[in-house]
Design an enzyme around this catalytic site. Sequence first.
Site, PDB file in Angstrom:
ATOM      1  N   ASN A   1      -7.669  -3.159  14.162  1.00  0.00           N
ATOM      2  CA  ASN A   1      -9.059  -3.424  13.748  1.00  0.00           C
ATOM      3  C   ASN A   1      -9.140  -4.608  12.783  1.00  0.00           C
ATOM      4  O   ASN A   1     -10.174  -4.819  12.150  1.00  0.00           O
ATOM      5  CB  ASN A   1      -9.668  -2.167  13.110  1.00  0.00           C
ATOM      6  CG  ASN A   1      -8.913  -1.722  11.862  1.00  0.00           C
ATOM      7  OD1 ASN A   1      -7.990  -2.408  11.412  1.00  0.00           O
ATOM      8  ND2 ASN A   1      -9.289  -0.587  11.309  1.00  0.00           N
TER       9      ASN A   1
ATOM     10  N   HIS B   1      -7.317  -5.010  10.019  1.00  0.00           N
ATOM     11  CA  HIS B   1      -7.030  -4.743   8.606  1.00  0.00           C
ATOM     12  C   HIS B   1      -5.730  -5.422   8.175  1.00  0.00           C
ATOM     13  O   HIS B   1      -4.834  -5.663   8.981  1.00  0.00           O
ATOM     14  CB  HIS B   1      -7.032  -3.233   8.291  1.00  0.00           C
ATOM     15  CG  HIS B   1      -5.857  -2.449   8.780  1.00  0.00           C
ATOM     16  ND1 HIS B   1      -5.949  -1.115   9.145  1.00  0.00           N
ATOM     17  CD2 HIS B   1      -4.544  -2.760   8.952  1.00  0.00           C
ATOM     18  CE1 HIS B   1      -4.768  -0.671   9.502  1.00  0.00           C
ATOM     19  NE2 HIS B   1      -3.894  -1.649   9.405  1.00  0.00           N
TER      20      HIS B   1
ATOM     21  N   ASP C   1       0.809  -1.214   0.000  1.00  0.00           N
ATOM     22  CA  ASP C   1       0.000   0.000   0.000  1.00  0.00           C
ATOM     23  C   ASP C   1       0.842   1.264   0.000  1.00  0.00           C
ATOM     24  O   ASP C   1       2.060   1.231   0.188  1.00  0.00           O
ATOM     25  CB  ASP C   1      -0.966  -0.007   1.205  1.00  0.00           C
ATOM     26  CG  ASP C   1      -0.310  -0.525   2.491  1.00  0.00           C
ATOM     27  OD1 ASP C   1       0.930  -0.532   2.562  1.00  0.00           O
ATOM     28  OD2 ASP C   1      -1.043  -0.923   3.409  1.00  0.00           O
TER      29      ASP C   1
ATOM     30  N   GLU D   1      -9.655  -2.003   5.198  1.00  0.00           N
ATOM     31  CA  GLU D   1     -10.294  -1.728   6.481  1.00  0.00           C
ATOM     32  C   GLU D   1     -11.553  -2.598   6.639  1.00  0.00           C
ATOM     33  O   GLU D   1     -12.038  -3.166   5.650  1.00  0.00           O
ATOM     34  CB  GLU D   1     -10.676  -0.247   6.545  1.00  0.00           C
ATOM     35  CG  GLU D   1      -9.500   0.716   6.421  1.00  0.00           C
ATOM     36  CD  GLU D   1      -8.660   0.832   7.691  1.00  0.00           C
ATOM     37  OE1 GLU D   1      -8.546  -0.158   8.441  1.00  0.00           O
ATOM     38  OE2 GLU D   1      -8.104   1.918   7.935  1.00  0.00           O
TER      39      GLU D   1
HETATM   40  C1  F6R Z   1       1.388  -1.452   6.124  1.00  0.00           C
HETATM   41  C2  F6R Z   1       0.205  -2.279   6.253  1.00  0.00           C
HETATM   42  C3  F6R Z   1      -0.631  -2.264   7.481  1.00  0.00           C
HETATM   43  C4  F6R Z   1       0.173  -2.622   8.736  1.00  0.00           C
HETATM   44  C5  F6R Z   1      -0.703  -2.607   9.983  1.00  0.00           C
HETATM   45  C6  F6R Z   1       0.108  -2.860  11.239  1.00  0.00           C
HETATM   46  O1  F6R Z   1       1.976  -1.620   4.849  1.00  0.00           O
HETATM   47  O2  F6R Z   1      -0.103  -2.949   5.332  1.00  0.00           O
HETATM   48  O3  F6R Z   1      -1.682  -3.177   7.336  1.00  0.00           O
HETATM   49  O4  F6R Z   1       0.748  -3.891   8.573  1.00  0.00           O
HETATM   50  O5  F6R Z   1      -1.332  -1.367  10.085  1.00  0.00           O
HETATM   51  O6  F6R Z   1       0.999  -1.812  11.429  1.00  0.00           O
HETATM   52  P1  F6R Z   1       2.136  -1.877  12.559  1.00  0.00           P
HETATM   53  O7  F6R Z   1       3.075  -2.955  12.138  1.00  0.00           O
HETATM   54  O8  F6R Z   1       2.771  -0.522  12.524  1.00  0.00           O
HETATM   55  O9  F6R Z   1       1.429  -2.188  13.828  1.00  0.00           O
END
Ligand code: F6R
Length: 263
Positions: free
Chosen positions: A136, A138, A67, A143
């Site tokens: 959440n 995701h 992303d 989301e």
């Molecule tokens: C980032 C991504 C997100 C993160 C998720 C967890 O490229 O795809 O889904 O993996 O938000 O983020 P952290 O590792 O910062 O807790």
Amino acid sequence: MRVVIKPSAVAVADFVANTLINGVREQVFKTLGLATGSTPLPVYQRLVDAYRENRISFADVSTFNLDEYLGLPASHLQSYRYFMDQHLFSQTDFNRDNTFVPDGMSTDPIHSCEDYEQEIRRRGGIDVQLLGIGRNGHIGFNEPGSSLASRTRVKTLTEQTIRDNARFFKPDEMQPHLALTMGIGTILDAKHILLLACGDGKAGALKQMLEGPVSSHCPASALQFHSDVCVVADEAAAAKLEQRDFYLHVEKEHQQFIARYYT
Ligand code: F6R
């Protein structure tokens, strides 16, 4: 799903980095799907260390990131392209032309997303997709409420995700509310999936993903449909799992099985 519970975040990073290093060296992993965020950072550091110690080359490896924020140029400190360049690509021998991150500055995001899907297909698909998990549930920026069949597209971030990521932005800095993200269908097309979860903040999401129903309310639960997912969690993230002891038992049996028949 294989669930590997490790005593600490350090042990999670060791396990995941070794899996990636072995796969790249054996040329099973030629195309990597990569994530940003804080969880994979220690994994990237281990890949950099392995490169510096001449244990691995990434010269023939392609990458696709999950992303990118819409509206952030690659030069922006919080863009995911910048993150990847800084933490992995510029410190190793990746050929930059083979590293792909959705284009946050696209003037035609819808077409850019279609092109991204096409480029993944053109390169034979993703061999292994690295994932973190949002509090959440995701994955990527899919989301809650995301279609479980979705492809790369523009998504609106939830208030919670915006809040969770606000720590990376300066107080006066514009934080995007839209992102380009691989879809859940895109992620499910990867041949292997490695999902990392560390810290007690992830315990609820991990429980929902592994032991709850498959539902767009917890996008990560769609991984229950994939035949080769390995979830690697530290004890804090695994704390709410009802089947925790069983997962530990299965993993022990798995190691004994591999030792007996395949080494
Ligand atoms: C980032 C991504 C997100 C993160 C998720 C967890 O490229 O795809 O889904 O993996 O938000 O983020 P952290 O590792 O910062 O807790």
